[in-house]
Design an enzyme around this catalytic site. Sequence first.
Site, PDB file in Angstrom:
ATOM      1  N   LYS A   1       0.637  -1.168  -0.042  1.00  0.00           N
ATOM      2  CA  LYS A   1      -0.030  -0.018   0.005  1.00  0.00           C
ATOM      3  C   LYS A   1       0.769   1.331   0.052  1.00  0.00           C
ATOM      4  O   LYS A   1       0.234   2.324   0.738  1.00  0.00           O
ATOM      5  CB  LYS A   1      -0.988   0.162   1.135  1.00  0.00           C
ATOM      6  CG  LYS A   1      -1.812  -1.103   1.131  1.00  0.00           C
ATOM      7  CD  LYS A   1      -2.991  -1.082   2.280  1.00  0.00           C
ATOM      8  CE  LYS A   1      -2.004  -1.406   3.672  1.00  0.00           C
ATOM      9  NZ  LYS A   1      -3.062  -1.725   4.724  1.00  0.00           N
TER      10      LYS A   1
ATOM     11  N   ASP B   1      -5.435  -5.659  10.574  1.00  0.00           N
ATOM     12  CA  ASP B   1      -6.910  -5.086  10.564  1.00  0.00           C
ATOM     13  C   ASP B   1      -8.084  -6.210  10.256  1.00  0.00           C
ATOM     14  O   ASP B   1      -9.284  -5.693  10.904  1.00  0.00           O
ATOM     15  CB  ASP B   1      -7.072  -3.727   9.471  1.00  0.00           C
ATOM     16  CG  ASP B   1      -6.739  -4.176   7.999  1.00  0.00           C
ATOM     17  OD1 ASP B   1      -6.000  -5.294   7.916  1.00  0.00           O
ATOM     18  OD2 ASP B   1      -6.573  -3.086   7.317  1.00  0.00           O
TER      19      ASP B   1
END
Length: 459
Positions: free
Chosen positions: A154, A190
Amino acid sequence: MKSASPPLMRRKLTPLENYFSVRLKKDLIRGLGKHSHHRAAVKMLPTFVRATPDGTEKGDYLALDLGGTNFRVLYVRVVEEQQKVVKMDSKICSIPQEMMLGTGEQLFDHIAQCLGEFLESQDLKGQTLPLGFTFSFPCEQKEIDKSILIRWTKGFSCSGVEGQDVVKLLKEAIHRRGDYDIGSVAMVNDTVGTMMSCGYRDQSCEIGMIIGTGTNACYMEEIKNVKRVEGEDGRMCINTEWGGFGDDGSLKDILTEFDEVVDQTSINPGVHTFEKMISGMYLGEIVRLLLVKMAEDKLLFKGETSEALLTPGQFETKYISEIEDGLENAQKILTALGLNWDPVDACVVRLVCDTISSRSARLCAAALATISNRIRVNRGLDHLKTTVGVDGTVYRKHPNFSEELQAAVRLLAPKCDITFLVSEDGSGKGAAMVTAVAQRIWLPGCMLSFIFLPIFVYI
Ligand code: BGC
């Protein structure tokens, strides 16, 4: 009121999704294998989380959340009576682009500074609240507070962090400051945080899924199938890291020229192939490349482009949602991008956005259906009823992404009855929930060792 775009309503499921399911199924097994996991594209990382919430957890916790362009610190309270995780207060610190590409030391110093300022503002310095650290990158979890970063994703590429223990780097940064200290740390991905925080509301939540800047899922797997971990009984949450699907070339025949450019121009070529077809960090760029090609082929904008359209990153993923939400938005965005459009162009651009977001929703659906089918077969059930905790801007903000994903999952996993529960800040509160579950099921003093019991890991 948001409207589904007409082309979406007419489409039928293509064999593409089935193709994915077959491939992914093999990769899940490879990732779980004792000897095959080293070369597996889908990492299937054991998290050592062995229990989901039962609704009796309680207490105060600190949570850190790093996974995108922001870093957050939260002070949360798990309230048993209301079966709720309440955010008492929080602080957001942005992570500038230079820092995402700088040194690990700079990044962790910044995190330590943000945490220090928050503790000061809350008058919490000196207290030793349990701390959950949601770190949304692929990590090999050795112990609850020892988690080795496998690789950045990311847009992050800080030096000196890959291959290192992230908790150690955090603690070193805090010690460099010397003005406060932290107590026990629990590390979570997450997806795991999302599953755990939804699990507090719905105890049949056994899958966590993120479709935001990046994409990933975790689920409760039978321990006997996790060949890297000793033991036969019970279940363990596996962080699939499905974003890496295709990194061994298994998706080559269905990647488009636009996917290839997105990969080649990214800071991590060859890594997270599946994620680059799906997640928010890349969707806008895929659409931009398509629009440029169509303009060059004289199919759009009278064959003309604009400086903005020719600039990588200028077509933001949020424009896809806005354009699909209404033609008026499309016209405004095309004007802002300096394009000379006519009404047909606006409709075609909307169709392009729909095609790309639709592909993303269907690929995610295929991956999720594969996991749900696996859970059902694992348990020898004819019919599985389960809940998926889900989060991420693409899933939440796009006008019909969730609808399309759910419809495709129903087709691909007809024997699974899946409820989708959008997580309320799962990556923030979920880490606290993991620590809370640990406190519930084990004695104080050795509280974290049960759900994170690293019996024996073959690395
Ligand atoms: C990371 C995962 C994370 C996902 C969603 C991916 O790039 O590898 O660990 O769960 O993004 O944030």
